[in-house]
Design an enzyme around this catalytic site. Structure first.
Site, mmCIF file in Angstrom:
data_model
loop_
_atom_site.group_PDB
_atom_site.id
_atom_site.type_symbol
_atom_site.label_atom_id
_atom_site.label_comp_id
_atom_site.label_asym_id
_atom_site.label_seq_id
_atom_site.Cartn_x
_atom_site.Cartn_y
_atom_site.Cartn_z
ATOM 1 N N CYS A 42 0.835 -1.193 0.000
ATOM 2 C CA CYS A 42 0.000 0.000 0.000
ATOM 3 C C CYS A 42 0.876 1.252 0.000
ATOM 4 O O CYS A 42 1.979 1.262 0.552
ATOM 5 C CB CYS A 42 -0.911 0.004 1.223
ATOM 6 S SG CYS A 42 -2.053 1.409 1.290
ATOM 7 N N ASP A 44 0.390 3.824 1.659
ATOM 8 C CA ASP A 44 0.313 4.462 2.975
ATOM 9 C C ASP A 44 1.715 4.751 3.519
ATOM 10 O O ASP A 44 2.571 3.866 3.560
ATOM 11 C CB ASP A 44 -0.453 3.549 3.947
ATOM 12 C CG ASP A 44 -0.862 4.265 5.215
ATOM 13 O OD1 ASP A 44 0.026 4.752 5.946
ATOM 14 O OD2 ASP A 44 -2.073 4.326 5.508
ATOM 15 N N ARG A 46 2.772 5.061 6.382
ATOM 16 C CA ARG A 46 3.113 4.396 7.641
ATOM 17 C C ARG A 46 3.597 2.972 7.441
ATOM 18 O O ARG A 46 3.915 2.279 8.407
ATOM 19 C CB ARG A 46 1.880 4.393 8.561
ATOM 20 C CG ARG A 46 1.368 5.770 8.933
ATOM 21 C CD ARG A 46 -0.012 5.694 9.563
ATOM 22 N NE ARG A 46 -1.006 5.191 8.612
ATOM 23 C CZ ARG A 46 -2.292 4.975 8.919
ATOM 24 N NH1 ARG A 46 -2.703 5.202 10.162
ATOM 25 N NH2 ARG A 46 -3.131 4.532 8.003
ATOM 26 N N HIS A 98 -2.460 -3.640 5.167
ATOM 27 C CA HIS A 98 -2.291 -3.235 6.560
ATOM 28 C C HIS A 98 -3.661 -2.935 7.165
ATOM 29 O O HIS A 98 -4.571 -2.457 6.481
ATOM 30 C CB HIS A 98 -1.372 -2.014 6.685
ATOM 31 C CG HIS A 98 -1.908 -0.773 6.054
ATOM 32 N ND1 HIS A 98 -2.620 0.175 6.751
ATOM 33 C CD2 HIS A 98 -1.854 -0.322 4.775
ATOM 34 C CE1 HIS A 98 -2.960 1.159 5.943
ATOM 35 N NE2 HIS A 98 -2.513 0.887 4.726
ATOM 36 N N CYS A 101 -6.737 0.283 6.913
ATOM 37 C CA CYS A 101 -6.347 0.882 5.638
ATOM 38 C C CYS A 101 -7.388 1.911 5.190
ATOM 39 O O CYS A 101 -8.578 1.607 5.119
ATOM 40 C CB CYS A 101 -6.203 -0.203 4.575
ATOM 41 S SG CYS A 101 -5.805 0.403 2.924
#
Length: 216
Positions: A42, A44, A46, A98, A101
């Site tokens: 992803c 993302d 993080r 994750h 999400c």
């Protein structure tokens, strides 16, 4: 100091520290890449792929997009897949989602009139939800529904990978790669294994290739 200037400063420190530990680090890295893993994750911020598995530069070939999708008509992802499998000869492909999400969370809600392109991308996750709607809706809380759809999405992306001729041909000719589906916990930093598909794994007959064509 501006934020982007800090990044440039940290880059110089990182490069200096690497050379102090291993003076030949960048010389070896510049020659060629021989990663064992393709990581589809992803976007993302993080979930930095190398950091969460403590990998060094050169160990993983990485593709990231919103909600770690493997879309059969996405030529960007297919090009990455083909290069990783046919040229780099990776042994493992990891699809990593994750929990909590944002893309999956958005897919469980009505489509936004402000995010037309994002809606089109999230449509693939909505289809995963449609396939597993009864299971997801049976969960008690919204958070449980989001996190279960995260897991189901990873599993479906692993299957989609196995449906491509790129994977099936590599399985047939070279008995690799193994495809893994993992999910990352933002709250504890740990990875959880969801699914694994090895060469020879039985897939639905309708998705099988006969190797007379090389079309993804």
């Amino acid at each position: 100091m501006k934020s982007f200037e800090k990044l440039l400063m940290e880059n110089k420190k990182w490069a200096s520290d690497k050379q102090k530990i291993d003076p030949n680090f960048f010389k070896h890295l510049a020659k060629e890449q021989k990663p064992e893993f393709l990581w589809i994750g992803c976007s993302d911020s993080r979930v930095p792929a190398e950091l969460i598995v403590n990998a060094e530069p050169g160990e993983m070939f990485i593709h990231r997009n919103i909600a770690n999708q493997m879309v059969a008509t996405d030529f960007n992802c297919l090009s990455v897949l083909q290069y990783a499998v046919a040229v780099l000869k990776v042994k493992h492909i990891i699809v990593c989602g994750h929990y909590n999400c944002g893309g999956v969370k958005a897919a469980l809600n009505n489509q936004s009139t402000d995010l037309v392109l994002t809606n089109k991308w999230l449509m693939h996750i909505k289809n995963v939800y449609r396939l597993h709607q009864k299971e997801v809706n049976a969960l008690a809380t919204e958070q449980e529904r989001i996190d279960r759809l995260v897991e189901l999405n990873v599993i479906e992306q692993v299957k989609t990978l196995a449906y491509t001729s790129i994977i099936q041909q590599a399985w047939h000719e070279e008995s690799r790669p193994i495809i893994h589906g993992w999910v990352y916990g933002l709250s504890d930093g740990l990875l959880k294994t969801l699914i694994s598909m090895e060469p020879g794994h039985e897939i639905e007959p309708i998705f099988k290739y006969d190797y007379t064509e090389a079309v993804a």
